[in-house]
Every structure is written in C-alpha cells, then in structure tokens.
Design an enzyme around this catalytic site. Structure first.
Site, mmCIF file in Angstrom:
data_model
loop_
_atom_site.group_PDB
_atom_site.id
_atom_site.type_symbol
_atom_site.label_atom_id
_atom_site.label_comp_id
_atom_site.label_asym_id
_atom_site.label_seq_id
_atom_site.Cartn_x
_atom_site.Cartn_y
_atom_site.Cartn_z
ATOM 1 N N HIS A 243 -5.848 2.084 -81.384
ATOM 2 C CA HIS A 243 -5.987 3.298 -80.575
ATOM 3 C C HIS A 243 -7.441 3.787 -80.451
ATOM 4 O O HIS A 243 -7.929 4.075 -79.361
ATOM 5 C CB HIS A 243 -5.184 4.440 -81.228
ATOM 6 C CG HIS A 243 -3.820 4.037 -81.665
ATOM 7 N ND1 HIS A 243 -2.737 4.068 -80.829
ATOM 8 C CD2 HIS A 243 -3.343 3.585 -82.866
ATOM 9 C CE1 HIS A 243 -1.656 3.676 -81.474
ATOM 10 N NE2 HIS A 243 -1.998 3.369 -82.720
HETATM 11 C C1 BDR Z 1 -3.922 7.654 -84.506
HETATM 12 O O1 BDR Z 1 -3.429 7.905 -85.818
HETATM 13 C C2 BDR Z 1 -4.191 7.242 -86.776
HETATM 14 O O2 BDR Z 1 -3.384 6.619 -87.731
HETATM 15 C C3 BDR Z 1 -5.079 6.276 -86.043
HETATM 16 O O3 BDR Z 1 -6.333 6.167 -86.706
HETATM 17 C C4 BDR Z 1 -5.217 6.882 -84.666
HETATM 18 O O4 BDR Z 1 -6.312 7.772 -84.595
HETATM 19 C C5 BDR Z 1 -2.856 6.924 -83.730
HETATM 20 O O5 BDR Z 1 -1.684 7.681 -83.689
#
Ligand code: BDR
Ligand code: CA
Length: 320
Positions: A243
C-alpha cells in the site's frame, strides 16, 4: 525556460514493511536528486512510534542515507482510543523477520514539521500511517498545501474489520479530525487502489537481484517473507499488498491515476463501524470536497518506477 523545482517530501509513517519499501523508494530518489527527503516522522500503528523511528533510521541507513535526513518519533498513540499495534501483520518490531538495531530517537516532531514547512511551502506531506500527527498539527497550525494519505476503504471491504482499513481504524478520531480540518482536498490512496499493487515472490527475487551486493538486499527477503506469510494466512495468497509504496508514488505524481474529488468522512465513535470511511459520491451531504480519492492507478508503471529506483541504489553502491 522555467526550471521545475525539486519536490520536498516530508514522510509521516509507521514503519512497517510496506512503509519500509516506500522509504527505499524515497531514499533512491533523494540520492538521485529527484526529490529532497527533508525529514521523516513516525506515528504509532504497525508498531510504536519509537520503534517505527528506529526502523526508519535503519532502512534509510541501509539505503545509503545518514543523519542528513532527520527521523523523529511522533505522537505515542491515537488521539482518543488506546493504541493497538499489529505484530501479526508486520512482525514483532515492524520489519517482519528483520530487526533494526537499538538506537536513540528524537521526539520534537512538530519542530521538524515547522522547519520543513517553513523552508518550503510547497512541501509534500505523505502520511502512510494513522493520521495522528496530522490531526494534532492541524489544531494549532495550518496544514501543508499538499497532503497524501494512505488510508480508508471506500465502497470496498476493510482489511481490519468488514468495513475499516487499518490506518483509519487505529486512529479513527484523527482521520476524522484531519478531514474536517483540511481547507483543500487531500489525495487519498485507499485499499481499493493500494491492494492492486502486489509484490510476488518473483518480483521480490528480481528486486533482490537488482540491488546486487547493497546491504539492503539481505534485508528485503526476511522482511517480505513475513509479509507473504501474513497475506497467505489472510487468504490473499503468498504475496504482499504494498500500500504505502504505491501511495508515495501517487503523492509524487510519478504514476498515472484517475481520481474523484468529493467529500469524505470517517466513523470514529461507533464500536461496529470504527474507522469506516464514507465517500459522498452523489453529493448528498452538500459539503465542500475534502478529498481527491484515487480510484485507479497504473500499477505496471509503478513497478517500473520501483525497478528503476533499485537500479539507482545499486549504481550509487557500485560508485562508492
Ligand atoms: C496500511 O496499514 C498498515 O499495516 C500498512 O503499513 C498500510 O499503511 C494498509 O491498511
Ligand atoms: Ca503504514
């Protein structure tokens, strides 16, 4: 001829495996002179804000960046609810099976934001963790002109509850406060887009090979193996959704996107819907837009950007 200014970037993250990939990209672009990474602050989410700062410093160091880029721990926990971290997703200290060495961290994150934003009023603030620092900042200061936030799940299943994404769920009040405080739409990279960027074992193998004998190459595999195992346990397959890496690319405008500009809000107080994000696609609320919601991104292009960044790091290493 007008010369385009080198973008200044202030990253606010909760490093975190995918945050670490975002840092690697930023480190490569900074070393190449394509951006100025002016500082990194952390929030508590994937791990504590202090541990996220240690992880950040270590990853930047492995990518060839030293103390010239300040790294400072931010707020210790969400603005209202208790802190929950996620060792099952990102490992015991946030970097999967890899472990950053112990290190002292600084705490004056507001001082760093002030300095960066005073130096460059066009600086890009990229938030890849809970919105805690941004919300706290907004109480006494003008928000930066350019903000990109990774968070939320709009008309899309959550990854933490049926309706909520992790960053929005960890500090829902902060996300709500930030969206209420902005005076111009902020760029929002939510799960509907970020779950499209999937790192596979083959891409990891290529990434490690692309780094050659850079120190970073040895850390990628243990970090990502943990993340692959987590995604597999979630039924997503032996791969990783990255992400924050995509969010940073979108913030920099180096991948093509489609977006809707509209009003969004966050449910903070209900137990059932904590962290649920809502976009007013049809204008029912009749309120000014506060988000540029990314609905499509060119992921093939994003992987090309990643490969190029790793090539840059390898070239810097060979030249040193
Ligand atoms: C987001 O949640 C975190 O676990 C990841 O780093 C990302 O920023 C995705 O839902
Ligand atoms: Ca993150």
């Amino acid at each position: 001829m007008t010369k385009t200014k080198t973008p200044t970037v202030l990253l606010d993250c909760d490093t975190g495996i995918d945050d670490a990939l975002a840092l690697i990209l930023l480190a490569a672009l900074h070393r190449a002179g394509r951006i100025t990474l002016a500082g990194v602050t952390t929030t508590a989410g994937n791990t504590t804000a202090e541990q996220a700062a240690r992880n950040t410093r270590w990853i930047l160091g492995l990518a060839g960046i030293g103390e010239e880029v300040p790294v400072v721990a931010g707020e210790a926990g969400p603005v209202v609810v208790d802190l929950v971290t996620t060792p099952e997703t990102h490992g015991p200290t946030g970097l999967g099976y890899a472990q950053a060495p112990a290190a002292e961290v600084g705490y004056d994150w507001q001082g760093l934001w002030r300095e960066v934003l005073q130096d460059d009023g066009d600086a890009l603030l990229v938030v890849t963790g809970p919105a805690t620092n941004a919300a706290v900042w907004s109480r006494a200061n003008a928000l930066p002109k350019h903000i990109t936030l990774m968070g939320g799940a709009y008309l899309y299943p959550g990854n933490t509850t049926p309706t909520a994404e992790w960053n929005s769920w960890v500090d829902p009040h902060a996300a709500k406060e930030l969206f209420g405080a902005v005076t111009r739409p902020i760029t929002v990279c939510a799960l509907g887009v970020t779950e499209q960027m999937l790192l596979t074992p083959k891409l990891l193998e290529e990434s490690v090979a692309a780094l050659g004998d850079c120190a970073l190459a040895k850390v990628l595999e243990p970090m990502l193996r943990f993340y692959f195992e987590f995604h597999q346990a979630q039924g997503e397959g032996y791969l990783a959704q990255v992400h924050d890496l995509l969010a940073v690319m979108i913030a920099l405008g180096i991948v093509d996107v489609e977006a809707h500009t509209l009003r969004v809000d966050v449910e903070a107080d209900s137990a059932l819907l904590r962290g649920t994000t809502v976009a007013d696609f049809k204008g029912h609320w009749n309120q000014p837009a506060n988000a540029r919601l990314i609905i499509q991104a060119n992921v093939a292009q994003a992987w090309d950007v990643w490969r190029e960044a790793l090539g840059l790091l390898r070239a810097f290493h060979s030249a040193s």
